[in-house]
Write a protein that holds these residues in place. Structure first.
Motif, short mmCIF file in Angstrom:
data_model
loop_
_atom_site.label_atom_id
_atom_site.label_comp_id
_atom_site.label_asym_id
_atom_site.label_seq_id
_atom_site.Cartn_x
_atom_site.Cartn_y
_atom_site.Cartn_z
N MET A 131 61.11 20.84 22.79
CA MET A 131 62.35 20.08 22.73
C MET A 131 62.49 19.16 23.94
O MET A 131 62.99 18.03 23.83
CB MET A 131 63.54 21.03 22.63
N ALA A 132 62.06 19.62 25.11
CA ALA A 132 62.12 18.77 26.30
C ALA A 132 61.22 17.55 26.16
O ALA A 132 61.59 16.43 26.53
CB ALA A 132 61.72 19.58 27.54
N ARG A 133 60.04 17.76 25.59
CA ARG A 133 59.12 16.63 25.40
C ARG A 133 59.65 15.67 24.34
O ARG A 133 59.51 14.45 24.47
CB ARG A 133 57.74 17.15 25.02
N LEU A 134 60.25 16.21 23.29
CA LEU A 134 60.82 15.35 22.25
C LEU A 134 61.97 14.52 22.79
O LEU A 134 62.10 13.33 22.49
CB LEU A 134 61.30 16.19 21.07
N ALA A 135 62.83 15.15 23.60
CA ALA A 135 63.98 14.44 24.15
C ALA A 135 63.54 13.32 25.09
O ALA A 135 64.24 12.30 25.23
CB ALA A 135 64.89 15.41 24.89
N ALA A 136 62.37 13.49 25.72
CA ALA A 136 61.87 12.48 26.66
C ALA A 136 61.00 11.41 26.00
O ALA A 136 60.62 10.44 26.64
CB ALA A 136 61.06 13.17 27.77
N ALA A 137 60.69 11.58 24.72
CA ALA A 137 59.83 10.62 24.02
C ALA A 137 60.54 9.29 23.82
O ALA A 137 61.77 9.22 23.77
CB ALA A 137 59.39 11.20 22.68
N SER A 138 59.77 8.25 23.67
CA SER A 138 60.33 6.92 23.45
C SER A 138 61.04 6.86 22.11
O SER A 138 60.50 7.31 21.09
CB SER A 138 59.23 5.87 23.48
N PRO A 139 62.26 6.33 22.06
CA PRO A 139 62.98 6.23 20.79
C PRO A 139 62.33 5.25 19.81
O PRO A 139 62.65 5.25 18.63
CB PRO A 139 64.37 5.75 21.21
N HIS A 140 61.41 4.43 20.30
CA HIS A 140 60.73 3.44 19.46
C HIS A 140 59.44 3.99 18.87
O HIS A 140 58.79 3.32 18.07
CB HIS A 140 60.44 2.17 20.27
N GLU A 141 59.06 5.21 19.27
CA GLU A 141 57.82 5.80 18.79
C GLU A 141 58.04 6.50 17.46
O GLU A 141 59.15 6.94 17.14
CB GLU A 141 57.30 6.80 19.83
N SER A 142 56.98 6.62 16.69
CA SER A 142 57.02 7.38 15.45
C SER A 142 57.50 8.80 15.73
O SER A 142 56.99 9.46 16.63
CB SER A 142 55.63 7.41 14.82
N ARG A 143 58.50 9.28 14.97
CA ARG A 143 59.00 10.63 15.17
C ARG A 143 57.91 11.66 14.90
O ARG A 143 57.72 12.61 15.68
CB ARG A 143 60.21 10.89 14.26
N ALA A 144 57.15 11.51 13.82
CA ALA A 144 56.10 12.46 13.50
C ALA A 144 55.05 12.51 14.61
O ALA A 144 54.58 13.59 14.98
CB ALA A 144 55.43 12.10 12.17
#
Length: 527
Positions: free
Chosen positions: A291-304
């Motif tokens: 969840m920490a890595r997901l929250a820090a991911a770029s919002p423009h990147e593919s979710r999958a």
């Protein structure tokens, strides 16, 4: 090429209700829990009844002789609490009884180096100290309102009626027939002349049942004498005697020494909300990392792609530091159910025998199908999770209670071995980051990446998402089916304002959500 129909569409709408809801892998167990809620019981009362009932209805998944963990949310206390009831290796276990064969890998959940005669996988030497009964007993003692005996009564009655053998039960028994045939008591309980039980013809119906009178007597003893009967009483003595007679190391002193634990949960903040997780020896810490890595991911990147990258990195960390190394393709024997009562109290409870049918050994004096928790340990010495006496097992269970930024609360979990955590992570992200309804989240396509190199992707994912996955991962498209499961089998509940919702895995043939009263709707009504 897949032989599955590509035009068939399966849906299982979420349930909405002003009353409490139980979501479980077996509808009858969910009905029993809902009846407890309707009688004025607490969510923990319902969990107690469901725990024992579902151990009769799908005995290959869990039962009193298994282990697991639960998350409890108390609306009256405004806090979450974790209850851990994982299995332990017996104190008298001898490591020399599990010599490496020097030939290949184990043939079940974990790719450990193979042990002579698969002693850590099947048979009495694979049996660990069980925890489920003490765990649910501890929770009931702390939060339950209804009498323990009354809550176990439905399970006693189910065992007296016998296990109904429909097509799915027959399929599960057939999948383990060779292993069950090796234990005379397991064969006597589940098989007919050494083969899986007959059911019905192509167009015929059947009321075939497997008699369980000994299990009914055991459950009745637990109902009358309390949960410690399995540890301190005659049932515990009989269980230990049976395991010893079959060559295992589980002793009565192991049972008497066992205690479930109440723990402070691990809290993971993400997407403006938070998750309350089991803190140790589960997949809770790994889910927090995802969840920490997901929250820090770029919002423009593919979710999958972001999910795949987060799962891969978090599992690499888990395998290196915690020692868990399960084979992602093997079937696990676990069940999960989630409950919310009319007051907003919640339970997310996972219980397991580990492998399908556990050790494939039945205790003849108690009628209990026994776990194979010893397989959780690496039989090779010198590793973080190496086999040793008196040691707690590292589990993949991942019950969670979450809060969204909008104030909605949910309880969720799944069965499916190492597939559990990826499913709980994605469902949590759907609810927290994407503000999906519970119905939308359970129907949304998911991926699985459980420590291997290949991403298993739901074939209904948008082509752009699959293309993005292929830029950094090997990808294998898969269809959501009844057997085998390419993904985990979740069950969850959610509360928005004064309305509750419940959902189970859409492909689960037995799973369903049941409300305590008639004020219900389908198709996500009110969401």
């Amino acid at each position: 090429m897949s032989s599955f129909s590509r035009s068939q569409i399966v849906t299982k709408p979420a349930l909405a209700s002003s009353g409490g809801i139980v979501a479980a892998q077996h509808r009858r167990a969910a009905e029993i829990g809902a009846e407890v809620l309707e009688a004025g019981g607490d969510a923990v009362d319902a969990a107690t009844a469901v725990s024992f009932a579902i151990g009769v209805l799908e005995p290959w998944m869990s039962g009193p002789a298994g282990g697991g963990a639960m998350m409890v949310w108390r609306a009256d206390e405004g806090r979450a609490t974790s209850v851990s009831y994982g299995m332990r290796s017996p104190a008298g276990l001898r490591i020399e009884d599990y010599p490496l064969s020097g030939e290949g890998r184990a043939n079940d959940l974990f790719p450990w180096k193979a042990v002579v005669e698969d002693r850590n996988v099947e048979g009495a030497k694979a049996v660990a100290v069980p925890g489920t009964t003490d765990g649910i007993g501890l929770a009931h003692q702390r939060w339950g309102r209804m009498p323990w005996r009354d809550l176990l009564a439905p399970a006693v009655q189910l065992a007296k009626e016998g296990l109904e053998v429909d097509w799915y039960a027959a399929l599960m028994i057939a999948s383990a027939t060779r292993s069950l045939a090796r234990d005379p008591d397991a064969a006597a309980l589940f098989l007919e002349d050494g083969q899986w039980p007959t059911i019905a013809g192509w167009t015929a119906l059947s009321d075939k049942r497997i008699a369980m009178p000994t299990l009914a007597d055991t459950l009745d003893a637990l109902a009358r004498n309390g949960p410690r009967e399995l540890y301190d009483g005659d049932v515990g003595a009989a269980l230990a005697g049976d395991v010893a007679a079959k060559g295992g190391s589980l002793s009565r002193s192991d049972l008497k020494a066992y205690r479930a634990e109440v723990q402070e949960p691990l809290v993971a903040d993400a997407f403006g909300g938070r998750l309350h997780l089991s803190p140790t020896l589960t997949a809770g810490p790994t889910l927090a990392a995802v969840m920490a890595r997901l929250a820090a991911a770029s919002p423009h990147e593919s979710r999958a792609l972001a999910v795949a990258d987060a799962l891969k990195a978090s599992y690499e960390e888990r395998l290196a530091t915690m020692g868990d190394n399960e084979h992602p393709a093997a079937p696990a024997s676990t069940t999960h159910f989630s409950i919310v009562d009319r007051h907003g109290n919640m339970v997310a409870m996972t219980q397991t025998l580990l492998s399908a049918f556990g050790s494939r050994v039945v205790s003849p004096s108690t009628g209990l199908l026994l776990n194979n928790g010893i397989m959780w340990f690496d039989p090779e010495p010198g590793h973080p999770n190496s086999l040793a006496p008196g040691k707690r097992c590292l589990m993949n269970v991942c019950p969670a209670v979450g809060e969204t930024a909008s104030g909605a609360r949910f309880a969720i979990g799944a069965s499916g071995g190492r597939k559990i955590m990826p499913a709980v992570a994605q469902l949590s992200a759907f609810l927290m980051a994407d503000a999906m309804s519970l119905d939308e989240a359970f129907h949304a396509p998911r991926i699985d990446l459980s420590g291997g190199d290949t991403v298993v992707a739901d074939e209904t994912l948008p082509r752009a998402e699959i293309a993005a996955l292929k830029t950094r991962h090997q990808v294998k498209p898969a269809k959501r089916t009844v057997f085998p499961y390419a993904f985990a089998c979740p069950a969850g509940v959610m509360r928005k304002g004064d309305v509750n919702y419940g959902a189970s895995e859409i492909m689960s043939p037995w799973g369903d959500a049941v409300a305590e009263d008639g004020h219900t709707g389908r198709d996500g009504e009110g969401e």
